[in-house]
Design a protein around this motif. Structure first.
Motif, PDB file in Angstrom:
ATOM      1  N   UNK A 175       0.832  -1.210   0.000  1.00 44.16           N
ATOM      2  CA  UNK A 175       0.000   0.000   0.000  1.00 44.16           C
ATOM      3  C   UNK A 175       0.864   1.257   0.000  1.00 44.16           C
ATOM      4  N   UNK A 176       1.900   1.289   0.818  1.00 41.84           N
ATOM      5  CA  UNK A 176       2.773   2.461   0.887  1.00 41.84           C
ATOM      6  C   UNK A 176       3.529   2.677  -0.427  1.00 41.84           C
ATOM      7  N   UNK A 177       4.096   1.595  -0.958  1.00 39.97           N
ATOM      8  CA  UNK A 177       4.859   1.700  -2.209  1.00 39.97           C
ATOM      9  C   UNK A 177       3.967   2.156  -3.357  1.00 39.97           C
ATOM     10  N   UNK A 178       2.834   1.501  -3.507  1.00 38.81           N
ATOM     11  CA  UNK A 178       1.941   1.835  -4.614  1.00 38.81           C
ATOM     12  C   UNK A 178       1.419   3.267  -4.512  1.00 38.81           C
ATOM     13  N   UNK A 179       1.090   3.707  -3.306  1.00 41.67           N
ATOM     14  CA  UNK A 179       0.623   5.078  -3.123  1.00 41.67           C
ATOM     15  C   UNK A 179       1.695   6.074  -3.574  1.00 41.67           C
ATOM     16  N   UNK A 180       2.934   5.841  -3.151  1.00 42.08           N
ATOM     17  CA  UNK A 180       4.036   6.726  -3.533  1.00 42.08           C
ATOM     18  C   UNK A 180       4.249   6.717  -5.043  1.00 42.08           C
ATOM     19  N   UNK A 181       4.234   5.520  -5.650  1.00 38.46           N
ATOM     20  CA  UNK A 181       4.455   5.409  -7.094  1.00 38.46           C
ATOM     21  C   UNK A 181       3.333   6.051  -7.902  1.00 38.46           C
ATOM     22  N   UNK A 182       2.102   5.902  -7.442  1.00 32.91           N
ATOM     23  CA  UNK A 182       0.956   6.356  -8.233  1.00 32.91           C
ATOM     24  C   UNK A 182       0.567   7.814  -8.005  1.00 32.91           C
ATOM     25  N   UNK A 183       0.930   8.372  -6.829  1.00 35.49           N
ATOM     26  CA  UNK A 183       0.493   9.734  -6.512  1.00 35.49           C
ATOM     27  C   UNK A 183       1.612  10.666  -6.071  1.00 35.49           C
ATOM     28  N   UNK A 184       2.758  10.116  -5.702  1.00 31.96           N
ATOM     29  CA  UNK A 184       3.823  10.922  -5.121  1.00 31.96           C
ATOM     30  C   UNK A 184       3.633  11.161  -3.634  1.00 31.96           C
ATOM     31  N   UNK A 185       2.497  10.728  -3.071  1.00 29.09           N
ATOM     32  CA  UNK A 185       2.235  10.909  -1.647  1.00 29.09           C
ATOM     33  C   UNK A 185       3.016   9.876  -0.836  1.00 29.09           C
ATOM     34  N   UNK A 186       3.681  10.339   0.210  1.00 30.72           N
ATOM     35  CA  UNK A 186       4.408   9.453   1.120  1.00 30.72           C
ATOM     36  C   UNK A 186       3.615   9.413   2.422  1.00 30.72           C
ATOM     37  N   UNK A 187       2.926   8.307   2.656  1.00 37.78           N
ATOM     38  CA  UNK A 187       2.108   8.163   3.849  1.00 37.78           C
ATOM     39  C   UNK A 187       2.972   7.691   4.996  1.00 37.78           C
ATOM     40  N   UNK A 188       2.863   8.378   6.141  1.00 37.74           N
ATOM     41  CA  UNK A 188       3.705   8.039   7.289  1.00 37.74           C
ATOM     42  C   UNK A 188       2.891   7.592   8.503  1.00 37.74           C
ATOM     43  N   UNK A 189       1.587   7.427   8.331  1.00 39.50           N
ATOM     44  CA  UNK A 189       0.743   7.004   9.440  1.00 39.50           C
ATOM     45  C   UNK A 189       0.916   5.527   9.757  1.00 39.50           C
ATOM     46  N   UNK A 190       0.211   5.109  10.774  1.00 41.34           N
ATOM     47  CA  UNK A 190       0.234   3.715  11.204  1.00 41.34           C
ATOM     48  C   UNK A 190      -0.777   2.895  10.396  1.00 41.34           C
ATOM     49  N   UNK A 191      -0.532   1.603  10.240  1.00 36.18           N
ATOM     50  CA  UNK A 191      -1.494   0.775   9.510  1.00 36.18           C
ATOM     51  C   UNK A 191      -2.790   0.577  10.294  1.00 36.18           C
ATOM     52  N   UNK A 192      -3.900   0.907   9.646  1.00 37.62           N
ATOM     53  CA  UNK A 192      -5.234   0.617  10.194  1.00 37.62           C
ATOM     54  C   UNK A 192      -6.065   0.026   9.075  1.00 37.62           C
ATOM     55  N   UNK A 193      -6.369  -1.245   9.214  1.00 41.43           N
ATOM     56  CA  UNK A 193      -7.116  -1.958   8.182  1.00 41.43           C
ATOM     57  C   UNK A 193      -8.587  -1.570   8.244  1.00 41.43           C
ATOM     58  N   UNK A 194      -9.108  -1.099   7.113  1.00 43.37           N
ATOM     59  CA  UNK A 194     -10.533  -0.786   7.004  1.00 43.37           C
ATOM     60  C   UNK A 194     -11.325  -1.976   6.490  1.00 43.37           C
ATOM     61  N   UNK A 195     -10.699  -2.747   5.593  1.00 45.39           N
ATOM     62  CA  UNK A 195     -11.443  -3.859   5.036  1.00 45.39           C
ATOM     63  C   UNK A 195     -10.554  -4.845   4.308  1.00 45.39           C
ATOM     64  N   UNK A 196     -11.077  -6.059   4.224  1.00 47.51           N
ATOM     65  CA  UNK A 196     -10.476  -7.109   3.403  1.00 47.51           C
ATOM     66  C   UNK A 196     -11.492  -7.444   2.335  1.00 47.51           C
ATOM     67  N   UNK A 197     -11.012  -7.706   1.140  1.00 46.01           N
ATOM     68  CA  UNK A 197     -11.887  -7.917  -0.017  1.00 46.01           C
ATOM     69  C   UNK A 197     -11.468  -9.209  -0.709  1.00 46.01           C
ATOM     70  N   UNK A 198     -12.423 -10.088  -0.946  1.00 44.00           N
ATOM     71  CA  UNK A 198     -12.139 -11.365  -1.599  1.00 44.00           C
ATOM     72  C   UNK A 198     -13.016 -11.511  -2.827  1.00 44.00           C
ATOM     73  N   UNK A 199     -12.390 -11.847  -3.930  1.00 45.25           N
ATOM     74  CA  UNK A 199     -13.106 -12.166  -5.161  1.00 45.25           C
ATOM     75  C   UNK A 199     -12.674 -13.562  -5.602  1.00 45.25           C
ATOM     76  N   UNK A 200     -13.622 -14.436  -5.809  1.00 45.69           N
ATOM     77  CA  UNK A 200     -13.335 -15.804  -6.217  1.00 45.69           C
ATOM     78  C   UNK A 200     -13.035 -15.880  -7.705  1.00 45.69           C
ATOM     79  N   UNK A 201     -12.094 -16.729  -8.054  1.00 47.73           N
ATOM     80  CA  UNK A 201     -11.763 -16.940  -9.468  1.00 47.73           C
ATOM     81  C   UNK A 201     -12.974 -17.454 -10.245  1.00 47.73           C
ATOM     82  N   UNK A 202     -13.889 -18.118  -9.577  1.00 46.35           N
ATOM     83  CA  UNK A 202     -15.066 -18.653 -10.273  1.00 46.35           C
ATOM     84  C   UNK A 202     -16.052 -17.556 -10.653  1.00 46.35           C
ATOM     85  N   UNK A 203     -15.914 -16.365 -10.037  1.00 41.21           N
ATOM     86  CA  UNK A 203     -16.887 -15.302 -10.237  1.00 41.21           C
ATOM     87  C   UNK A 203     -16.448 -14.213 -11.214  1.00 41.21           C
ATOM     88  N   UNK A 204     -15.198 -14.198 -11.585  1.00 40.41           N
ATOM     89  CA  UNK A 204     -14.687 -13.136 -12.464  1.00 40.41           C
ATOM     90  C   UNK A 204     -13.772 -13.737 -13.523  1.00 40.41           C
TER      91      UNK A 204
END
Length: 166
Positions: A62-91
């Motif tokens: 998340x930190x690397x991708x945010x920096x690469x995609x926006x230039x934003x360097x996030x320095x906060x602590x990790x707080x998980x908002x959600x987990x997302x699962x998509x099954x291979x059978x559905x997509x």
């Protein structure tokens, strides 16, 4: 019943395949979600994030991708908002897909104005109210956005799983 123990590499070959992504969910100081428009599909709005590289943790991704995609360097602590699962059978994807959505907090007007997009991935960014996002996004993607926004406002964490990928 007897069990035959397999060497780890052989055992792993019998398990379902999965890819994983991680991202940061930001709002502005008025609580309006911040998203990026994907180059590969103009109708697709995303949070800063992407697929995990070998050896990375979801948080590191998340930190690397945010920096690469926006230039934003996030320095906060990790707080998980959600987990997302998509099954291979559905997509149309040859593996299950697992996502980790972390709270990026609020961006100031100055931080938003300083965003530098990777033009190979995103063509623009926007900050909008949920009502405005609902008119702009596909129903499936908006449901995911609204659920993550509710989790953040409630101070909780959610698990998302649906046949349609939301």
């Amino acid at each position: 019943m007897t069990h035959t123990w397999l060497p780890p590499a052989e055992y792993i070959a019998t398990l379902p395949r999965a890819t994983a992504y991680a991202c940061l969910y930001f709002t502005d100081t008025h609580g309006r979600p911040f998203q990026l428009r994907a180059v590969q599909a103009a109708e697709l709005w995303q949070w800063p994030g992407g697929n995990m590289d070998p050896g990375e943790t979801p948080w590191e991704t998340a930190l690397r991708e945010c920096r690469e995609e926006t230039g934003l360097v996030f320095t906060g602590e990790p707080r998980l908002l959600g987990a997302h699962f998509t099954s291979a059978r559905d997509v149309d994807w040859p593996a299950n897909h697992i996502g980790f959505i972390f709270d990026g907090g609020e961006l100031t007007d100055e931080q938003i104005a300083g965003v530098v997009l990777d033009p190979s991935e995103h063509s623009e960014y926007r900050v909008r109210t949920l009502d405005a996002w609902e008119r702009e996004m596909t129903p499936r993607n908006f449901r995911r956005l609204a659920a993550i926004d509710r989790a953040r406002r409630a101070g909780g964490t959610i698990y998302l799983e649906a046949a349609d990928g939301s």
